[in-house]
Design a protein around this motif. Structure first.
Motif, PDB file in Angstrom:
ATOM      1  N   ASP A 500       0.820  -1.212   0.000  1.00  0.00           N
ATOM      2  CA  ASP A 500       0.000   0.000   0.000  1.00  0.00           C
ATOM      3  C   ASP A 500       0.855   1.263   0.000  1.00  0.00           C
ATOM      4  N   LYS A 503       4.158   2.713  -3.594  1.00  0.00           N
ATOM      5  CA  LYS A 503       3.459   2.740  -4.881  1.00  0.00           C
ATOM      6  C   LYS A 503       4.415   2.641  -6.061  1.00  0.00           C
ATOM      7  N   VAL A 506       5.521  -0.970  -6.306  1.00  0.00           N
ATOM      8  CA  VAL A 506       4.418  -1.818  -6.753  1.00  0.00           C
ATOM      9  C   VAL A 506       4.210  -1.661  -8.250  1.00  0.00           C
ATOM     10  N   LYS A 510       3.685  -4.366 -11.567  1.00  0.00           N
ATOM     11  CA  LYS A 510       2.498  -4.322 -12.425  1.00  0.00           C
ATOM     12  C   LYS A 510       2.815  -4.151 -13.905  1.00  0.00           C
ATOM     13  N   ASN A 513       1.300  -6.127 -17.040  1.00  0.00           N
ATOM     14  CA  ASN A 513       0.121  -6.760 -16.438  1.00  0.00           C
ATOM     15  C   ASN A 513       0.461  -8.089 -15.770  1.00  0.00           C
ATOM     16  N   THR A 516      -1.435  -7.631 -11.478  1.00  0.00           N
ATOM     17  CA  THR A 516      -2.478  -6.626 -11.640  1.00  0.00           C
ATOM     18  C   THR A 516      -3.009  -6.199 -10.280  1.00  0.00           C
ATOM     19  N   ASP A 517      -3.792  -5.109 -10.267  1.00  0.00           N
ATOM     20  CA  ASP A 517      -4.417  -4.684  -9.011  1.00  0.00           C
ATOM     21  C   ASP A 517      -5.300  -5.792  -8.453  1.00  0.00           C
ATOM     22  N   THR A 518      -5.999  -6.490  -9.335  1.00  0.00           N
ATOM     23  CA  THR A 518      -6.881  -7.572  -8.895  1.00  0.00           C
ATOM     24  C   THR A 518      -6.088  -8.688  -8.228  1.00  0.00           C
ATOM     25  N   ILE A 520      -2.990  -8.452  -6.861  1.00  0.00           N
ATOM     26  CA  ILE A 520      -2.371  -7.964  -5.628  1.00  0.00           C
ATOM     27  C   ILE A 520      -3.395  -7.869  -4.503  1.00  0.00           C
ATOM     28  N   ASN A 521      -4.574  -7.320  -4.804  1.00  0.00           N
ATOM     29  CA  ASN A 521      -5.614  -7.200  -3.780  1.00  0.00           C
ATOM     30  C   ASN A 521      -6.115  -8.575  -3.340  1.00  0.00           C
ATOM     31  N   LYS A 524      -3.473  -9.979  -1.008  1.00  0.00           N
ATOM     32  CA  LYS A 524      -3.546  -9.327   0.301  1.00  0.00           C
ATOM     33  C   LYS A 524      -4.726  -9.864   1.112  1.00  0.00           C
TER      34      LYS A 524
END
Length: 631
Positions: A500, A503, A506, A510, A513, A516-518, A520-521, A524
Motif C-alpha cells: 500500500d 506505490k 508496486v 504491475k 500486467n 495486476t491490481d486484482t 495484488i488485492n 492481500k
C-alpha cells in the motif's frame, strides 16, 4: 518398482501419445488437474482414467471446471461468479503420484494418479500463481531481448551478436528444510536450543527410520528424474532414544534435501511433488513431517533458500550465464543490476516471500535467518566467500562460470515459489533497465551497490546501505541495522503494508500486467484472512494450552521467598495474557475484539506484545522450575 511410470514429458502430451503411454500403465487409475492459487495451495481433482481417455482433447483444453470456494482467489472468484476453468499446461513435465497403501489387485502395483499442472482462468483471464510466473518470465525475456536489440553493443562483452540469440532462460532451484519427529513426541526447548548451539546434529549420520525415510525419498526423487544432490541433517534436533526392541523413539530432527535446478516454472512444480514425496515417505515409516517455517520457538526454523540465474542460449548451442563476470569483477553489469533491483524493491517482494505469521517468526537474529535487506559479494574477487547473515547471497565458483547465481535466504517451505520468483524477475528487470538506459559499467554499478549511508547515486536510495561483508548481527546494533538497511517487518500487517505504501515499487510489479491490481488485492485478502484465522483459532488456542500448563510446582512448607516471588510474577503474567476481569480484558480478548473490528494495526501491535509476554513467561517459568529442590 523401477519399471513404474513416473513422468510424462512435454513431448508426449498429444492425445495419441498419451493413450499409448497410459494403456501400458494400467496401474494409473486417475487423472488430477493441479492448479495453484494465490496462497500456494495446489488442487487435486480426481477423474477416472477411463473418462479422461475418452475425451483427452476436451480435458486438455478446458473441460475441467471448479468453483471459487475450492481455491484462494478472493475478490476474483466471488460467490455469485465462481466458475474457474482449468486449462492444462502442456509445456511442463507431468508426474504420476502413487498411493503405496493401495495396491492394484491384479499387478500388485501401487495405484497411480496422473497429476497435470494447469492454469486457472476466471472470466477468460488467468488468475493463478503458475500463470503469474509464466507471464513474468515472458515479460522479462521479451523486455531483455528488446534491450539487446536496441543496444547490441551490450552483447559484445559475450562475443556474440543479437542474431546469435536463440532464447533467454530463467533458471531456479530451491533447498527444502523440514522437521521430522515421532508422532505426539515433544522435546524440551532448552534441550533443542543447547543441541543447536553445540551443533550436535548438523551433518551427523542419520539413523533408524529417519535414515530409511531419507534414503527412500532420495531414491524416489531419482526415479522421478529430479536429480537429488544431497540429503542431510540440519542444525536443529536432539539425539533420539532407543526402546527395548532396539527401535528409535523420541525422534526430533531437522533435515534438508536439495536437487538440481530447472526452469523457473518447472522448479516450482517439482517442489510440490517433492514435498508430497517427503510427507508420504516419512509417514509410511511412522514419522510426522512439518514444513512450518518456525515450528518451535527459540530453535532454528526451516528455510527454503531460492536460487536464481539467467542464461542466454545461442543458436550455435553455446550457453552464457549473464551474471558471470567476464573480467576482474564479482559480477557482470547485468548481474550487478539484477541484484540491485532485488534489493531496492525488496519491500514489495517480501509480502510474497513471507506472507504468514509463522514465516515472519523465523526471520529473527541468531538463527542464520535474514532480517536485513543487504547483500554480500565476497571479500575479494579472487576468493569467493559466503556470508550467512545477509538476505541475498552471491554464489560463485571460479572453476564453473555457469554456477554464478543469487540465493535469496528469506523463503521458507510454505513460500509460494511461483510468486517469489515472479516478483524477483520483475525487480531484476527494473535494475537491468536502469543500468542499460544510464549506460552504467561494472565499475559504476559496483560502486553504487557498495555505497555508504547518505551517499547519493542514480538508482539505490540515498539513506540506505546495500552491501556488507561483515556479520551484520555482530557488526551493527539493532538500531543501526534498522537505520542502514531498513526496518524489517515483524507482522503480516506490517509486511503487507508495503504493497500500500510503496506505490513506485508496486508499479514495477504491475508492468506487463504481470501483477495486476486484482491479483495484488486478492493476494492481500488471502494473506489477511489466513493471518486472522490463524491467530484467533490456532495461535491463541495453542498459547492457551501452554499458559494453563504453567502450574504451581513448589510445596508451600518448603518454598523460599524467591520461589514465591517467581510464582507471583508467573501467575500475574498468566492472568495478563489469558484472564479477563471486570476491570481489564486479557491480551487474548483484546486480539479477538480487534479482529472483529478488523483493526489490523492494533492486531499487529497486540500480537507482538503477546509473543513477547509468552517468551517472558517461558523464561520465568524455566527459572522458577530450576530453583526447586522438591516438586
Amino acid at each position: 518398482m523401477n519399471d513404474l511410470l513416473y513422468t510424462i514429458s512435454k513431448e508426449n502430451h498429444s492425445p495419441k501419445a498419451l493413450k499409448d503411454i497410459l494403456s501400458n500403465a494400467p496401474e494409473v487409475k486417475f487423472v488430477s488437474f493441479v492448479g495453484v492459487d494465490l496462497a500456494g495451495n495446489d488442487t487435486d481433482e480426481k477423474i477416472p482414467i477411463s473418462l479422461f481417455l475418452k475425451d483427452i482433447e476436451g480435458f486438455l483444453t478446458g473441460a475441467i471446471q471448479t468453483d471459487g470456494s475450492s481455491v484462494a482467489l478472493p475478490g476474483i472468484a466471488t460467490i455469485n461468479n465462481a466458475k474457474i476453468d482449468m486449462i492444462a499446461d502442456k509445456d511442463s513435465t507431468w508426474f504420476i503420484d502413487y498411493n503405496y497403501e493401495h495396491l492394484d489387485s491384479k499387478s500388485g502395483r501401487p495405484i497411480g494418479t496422473l497429476r497435470i499442472p494447469c492454469f486457472l482462468y476466471h472470466d477468460s483471464k488467468a488468475v493463478d500463481s503458475r500463470s503469474i510466473l509464466k507471464n513474468a518470465i515472458h515479460f522479462f525475456k521479451t523486455s531483455l531481448m528488446n534491450m539487446f536489440r536496441e543496444t547490441p553493443e551490450l552483447l559484445h562483452t559475450y562475443n556474440i551478436e543479437f542474431d546469435d540469440i536463440e532464447d533467454i532462460s530463467v533458471t531456479a532451484a530451491t533447498e527444502l528444510e523440514f522437521w521430522v519427529q515421532t508422532p505426539n513426541d515433544e522435546a524440551h526447548v532448552e534441550e533443542l536450543s543447547t543441541s543447536q548451539v553445540l551443533q550436535e546434529q548438523y551433518w551427523t549420520r542419520t539413523k533408524g527410520s529417519v535414515r530409511t525415510s531419507l534414503e527412500q525419498c532420495l531414491m524416489l526423487m531419482e526415479a522421478y528424474g529430479f536429480n537429488p544432490e544431497m540429503g542431510h541433517k540440519e542444525v536443529g534436533g536432539v539425539k533420539a532414544k532407543v526402546n527395548e526392541s532396539g527401535s528409535y523413539t523420541h525422534i526430533m530432527e531437522q533435515l534438508e534435501i536439495d536437487w538440481k535446478y530447472s526452469n523457473a516454472i518447472q522448479t516450482s512444480d517439482n517442489e510440490i511433488i517433492i514435498k508430497n514425496i517427503v510427507r508420504e515417505t516419512f509417514r509410511l515409516n511412522g514419522l510426522d513431517v512439518t514444513f512450518l517455517a518456525k515450528p518451535i520457538d527459540s530453535v532454528a526454523g526451516s528455510g527454503k533458500h531460492t536460487h536464481i540465474s539467467i542464461t542466454l542460449n545461442c543458436k550455435s548451442g553455446k550457453c552464457i550465464n549473464l551474471f558471470t563476470a567476464t573480467k576482474d569483477h564479482f559480477l557482470s553489469a547485468i548481474g550487478y543490476a539484477s541484484i540491485m533491483g532485488i534489493l531496492k524493491n525488496y519491500e514489495v517482494i517480501s509480502p510474497f516471500v513471507s506472507p504468514t505469521y509463522n514465516s515472519l517468526k523465523r526471520l529473527k537474529p541468531g538463527f542464520e535467518a535474514p532480517v536485513c535487506v543487504v547483500t554480500s559479494l565476497g571479500h575479494t574477487v579472487e576468493m569467493p566467500s559466503r556470508n550467512r547473515t545477509i538476505l541475498l547471497a552471491l554464489i560463485r565458483d571460479l572453476d564453473n562460470p555457469f554456477s554464478t547465481r543469487f540465493e535469496l535466504r528469506s523463503p521458507n517451505p510454505h513460500t509460494n515459489t511461483y510468486l517469489c520468483i515472479a516478483s524477483m524477475c520483475m525487480a531484476m528487470l527494473d535494475g537491468i533497465s536502469y543500468a542499460i538506459k544510464e549506460s552504467k559499467t561494472e565499475d559504476d554499478l559496483l560502486k553504487e551497490l557498495s555505497k555508504n549511508y547518505g551517499e547519493e547515486f542514480g538508482y539505490l536510495e540515498k539513506y540506505r546501505m546495500y552491501r556488507s561483508e561483515d556479520d551484520v548481527f555482530h557488526k551493527y546494533s539493532e538500531k543501526d541495522r534498522d537505520k542502514f538497511f531498513g526496518k524489517a517487518p515483524k507482522t503480516v500487517q506490517e509486511n503487507l503494508s508495503f504493497l500500500d505504501n510503496c506505490k513506485d515499487k508496486v508499479a514495477i510489479l504491475k508492468k506487463g500486467n504481470v501483477f495486476t491490481d486484482t491479483i495484488i488485492n486478492g493476494f492481500k485478502s488471502t494473506s489477511i484472512k489466513r493471518w486472522l484465522m490463524e491467530i484467533n483459532h490456532r495461535i491463541i488456542n495453542n498459547y492457551m494450552k501452554e499458559v494453563r500448563g504453567y502450574k504451581k510446582l513448589h510445596l508451600d512448607d518448603l518454598a523460599l521467598d524467591l520461589d514465591l516471588s517467581y510464582w507471583i510474577k508467573i501467575n500475574d503474567l498468566r492472568k495478563y495474557i489469558m484472564k479477563d476481569t471486570y476491570d481489564r480484558k486479557s491480551l487474548f480478548t483484546q486480539i479477538k475484539e480487534a479482529s472483529k473490528n478488523e483493526d489490523l494495526p492494533l492486531i499487529s501491535e497486540l500480537q507482538l506484545e503477546l509473543d513477547n509476554k509468552m517468551e517472558e513467561l517461558r523464561k520465568l517459568y524455566c527459572t522458577y522450575e530450576k530453583n526447586l529442590l522438591d516438586i
